[in-house]
Design a protein around this motif. Sequence first.
Motif, PDB file in Angstrom:
ATOM      1  N   MET A 139       0.820  -1.222   0.000  1.00  0.00           N
ATOM      2  CA  MET A 139       0.000   0.000   0.000  1.00  0.00           C
ATOM      3  C   MET A 139       0.853   1.272   0.000  1.00  0.00           C
ATOM      4  O   MET A 139       0.349   2.368  -0.035  1.00  0.00           O
ATOM      5  N   HIS A 151       5.123  11.509  -3.146  1.00  0.00           N
ATOM      6  CA  HIS A 151       4.057  11.659  -2.151  1.00  0.00           C
ATOM      7  C   HIS A 151       2.731  12.029  -2.822  1.00  0.00           C
ATOM      8  O   HIS A 151       1.669  11.554  -2.437  1.00  0.00           O
ATOM      9  N   PRO A 168      -1.841   8.802  -3.533  1.00  0.00           N
ATOM     10  CA  PRO A 168      -3.302   8.622  -3.546  1.00  0.00           C
ATOM     11  C   PRO A 168      -3.795   7.981  -4.842  1.00  0.00           C
ATOM     12  O   PRO A 168      -4.673   7.111  -4.805  1.00  0.00           O
ATOM     13  N   PHE A 169      -3.230   8.421  -5.968  1.00  0.00           N
ATOM     14  CA  PHE A 169      -3.706   7.888  -7.248  1.00  0.00           C
ATOM     15  C   PHE A 169      -3.332   6.417  -7.398  1.00  0.00           C
ATOM     16  O   PHE A 169      -4.075   5.635  -7.980  1.00  0.00           O
ATOM     17  N   ARG A 192      -3.099   4.348  -4.816  1.00  0.00           N
ATOM     18  CA  ARG A 192      -3.964   3.589  -3.900  1.00  0.00           C
ATOM     19  C   ARG A 192      -5.378   3.414  -4.448  1.00  0.00           C
ATOM     20  O   ARG A 192      -6.089   2.481  -4.074  1.00  0.00           O
ATOM     21  N   ARG A 193      -5.796   4.321  -5.313  1.00  0.00           N
ATOM     22  CA  ARG A 193      -7.145   4.194  -5.872  1.00  0.00           C
ATOM     23  C   ARG A 193      -7.284   2.947  -6.737  1.00  0.00           C
ATOM     24  O   ARG A 193      -8.388   2.516  -7.038  1.00  0.00           O
ATOM     25  N   PHE A 218     -18.555   7.093   0.278  1.00  0.00           N
ATOM     26  CA  PHE A 218     -17.348   7.748   0.801  1.00  0.00           C
ATOM     27  C   PHE A 218     -16.115   7.462  -0.063  1.00  0.00           C
ATOM     28  O   PHE A 218     -15.344   8.373  -0.391  1.00  0.00           O
ATOM     29  N   ALA A 219     -15.964   6.194  -0.476  1.00  0.00           N
ATOM     30  CA  ALA A 219     -14.798   5.822  -1.289  1.00  0.00           C
ATOM     31  C   ALA A 219     -14.818   6.572  -2.617  1.00  0.00           C
ATOM     32  O   ALA A 219     -13.757   6.878  -3.176  1.00  0.00           O
ATOM     33  N   ARG A 229     -16.451   9.586  -3.093  1.00  0.00           N
ATOM     34  CA  ARG A 229     -16.278  11.019  -2.818  1.00  0.00           C
ATOM     35  C   ARG A 229     -14.804  11.349  -2.654  1.00  0.00           C
ATOM     36  O   ARG A 229     -14.323  12.367  -3.137  1.00  0.00           O
ATOM     37  N   VAL A 230     -14.123  10.482  -1.914  1.00  0.00           N
ATOM     38  CA  VAL A 230     -12.698  10.687  -1.657  1.00  0.00           C
ATOM     39  C   VAL A 230     -11.928  10.784  -2.973  1.00  0.00           C
ATOM     40  O   VAL A 230     -10.978  11.534  -3.093  1.00  0.00           O
ATOM     41  N   THR A 231     -12.367  10.023  -3.969  1.00  0.00           N
ATOM     42  CA  THR A 231     -11.688  10.064  -5.253  1.00  0.00           C
ATOM     43  C   THR A 231     -12.352  11.054  -6.212  1.00  0.00           C
ATOM     44  O   THR A 231     -12.092  11.030  -7.408  1.00  0.00           O
ATOM     45  N   GLU A 232     -13.189  11.928  -5.643  1.00  0.00           N
ATOM     46  CA  GLU A 232     -13.817  13.020  -6.391  1.00  0.00           C
ATOM     47  C   GLU A 232     -14.589  12.547  -7.622  1.00  0.00           C
ATOM     48  O   GLU A 232     -14.476  13.094  -8.716  1.00  0.00           O
ATOM     49  N   PRO A 271     -18.004  12.209  -9.745  1.00  0.00           N
ATOM     50  CA  PRO A 271     -19.218  13.034  -9.850  1.00  0.00           C
ATOM     51  C   PRO A 271     -20.420  12.351  -9.190  1.00  0.00           C
ATOM     52  O   PRO A 271     -20.535  11.121  -9.218  1.00  0.00           O
ATOM     53  N   SER A 272     -21.331  13.156  -8.631  1.00  0.00           N
ATOM     54  CA  SER A 272     -22.480  12.627  -7.885  1.00  0.00           C
ATOM     55  C   SER A 272     -23.316  11.650  -8.701  1.00  0.00           C
ATOM     56  O   SER A 272     -23.769  10.634  -8.187  1.00  0.00           O
ATOM     57  N   ARG A 328     -17.246  -1.355  -0.407  1.00  0.00           N
ATOM     58  CA  ARG A 328     -16.478  -0.108  -0.452  1.00  0.00           C
ATOM     59  C   ARG A 328     -15.141  -0.315  -1.175  1.00  0.00           C
ATOM     60  O   ARG A 328     -14.674   0.560  -1.897  1.00  0.00           O
TER      61      ARG A 328
END
Lengths: 302, 224
Positions: B49, B71, B75-76, B78-79, B102-103, B105-108, B110-111, B150
Amino acid sequence: MRFGTVKYSVKQGVKNISRNRMFSIASIATMAACIFLFGIFFAIITNFNYIVEKAEEGVAIVVYFDAEATDERVEEIGEEIEKYEGVAEVKYVSAEEALDSFLSDYLEGNEELAEGFKDDNPLVDSDNYEVYLESVEQQEEVVEFVEGLEGVRKVSKSDVVAKTLENFNVLLAYISGAIILILLVVAIFLISNTVSMGITIRREEIAIMKYIGAKDSFVRAPFIIEGILIGVAGAAIPLVILYFAYGKAINAIMSKFSVLNSILDFLPVGEVYKTLLPVGLALGVGIGFIGSFFTIRKHLKA
Amino acid sequence: MIELREVTKEYSKGIAALNDVSLKIEQGEFVFVVGDSGAGKSTFIRLLMKELEPTSGKIQVMGQDLGKLSHKQVPFYRRKIGVVFQDFRLLKDRNVYENIAFALRVTETPSRVIKKKVPAALSLVGLAQKYKSFPKELSGGEQQRVAIARAIVNEPSILIADEPTGNLDPANSWEIMKLLEEANQRGTTVIVVTHNHEIVKMMNKRVITMKQGNVVSDEKKVGV
Ligand SMILES: Nc1ncnc2c1ncn2[C@@H]1O[C@H](COP(=O)(O)OP(=O)(O)O)[C@@H](O)[C@H]1O
Ligand SMILES: [Mg+2]
């Protein structure tokens, strides 16, 4: 950043505040006290500046001449003073005018007595120049210069009041600066603590966010929004209170010290708020941002 | 897909939690990692990870050298990996739907995509009816299914589970294993750390056995 993300961050920021209610209220109250004091000092200082400015407009040096000075010499003196830097205006006052002004100042309502002086002018040697300066700070220098001129008998400086006001104003600025600085530090400290609490409460959630692949900015945003919201609330509350208190305070001063009505001329609240509103809000937002930004950075380094 | 070359991890000097480990996992594989407590299984996963840096050696995942990942890129990276833990790690103040959303939203995401993907993931784990429930209203097995939903809602290339059945009874453990196997059948590479020998035996997959930081055996499927 997407709109959905912004909305989410704001929602989480608000949630942080309500979850962490006691700390949030303490922070807002401290901020409010800080901005309130700032507002009061700001209002006093701007009004003093205004009053000093007005007073300075009337600051004059009065120049009297030697008895043997000729009319030509008097005229030369006038020209020399006029050329001197910092001199705004030179006005010739004849002995008759000087008497008139004296009588109207001191014998108002005693016209008969005043009439008696007219025939026998006691101020016969008192034709003079009234010299108006651009600012009160130049007074000493100009007086020295004029005293050195030939044919000048006496220079009277006026308006110790203006000078005192100005000194007082500087003192007030220092005191308020010191108090506000202390309060700012306390406010930043409290906001930082509030955000720290929030981070502790959300430690697990933050760990999960990082596993899922949240960027640092996404993790930080709710906490920074929390800080800014506390700052805005802490600024808005005292600014609203002060807005209404200002008029009341001035009315109270005016009616208590009605003698001052002619000397004191206060700024309208709108004039004070033209600067106070944006500065106060910027202070609130700034303190909130700084308090939260550095805290979250410290906690979420890894 | 995943390659470790002579990887050593020491938490404190001289004591290796992972000792000179080299192994390879291909795309689409289903791998069990077994071993006693303290063998270094979780350390292995945390290295994958990029939660930890190896003391020495090289780790490559999906063509990327993890040592060279900045750094900002983490995040990218881990996605592309989904994780499931023994203790579920759900957000207690949010319902099932929000936990999975949540998972995204965290990765932005769209709704409108969130609105489609969350129900889809929920039906994959058989919890479509429970989307409004809060974690404390669910059984352990159900909570772990939410955690799996998730983990897979972002359609990761790799799914990692660290003792996912450690807190579950046998029936629920089987349910969870079935879900992980289904994810594997959809093409995801799956790595499962477990203590459950029965399951390992029954599932008949590749098994990597660790002991005191070393890989002591690595058995591919043993016939059918
Ligand atoms: N954060 C840590 N700091 C120091 N030592 C650790 C840490 N995490 C694990 N260890 C040690 O590393 C070894 C391997 O632990 P771990 O990978 O958690 O094993 P497993 O998951 O197989 O039980 C153990 O001896 C453990 O005590
Ligand atoms: Mg472990």
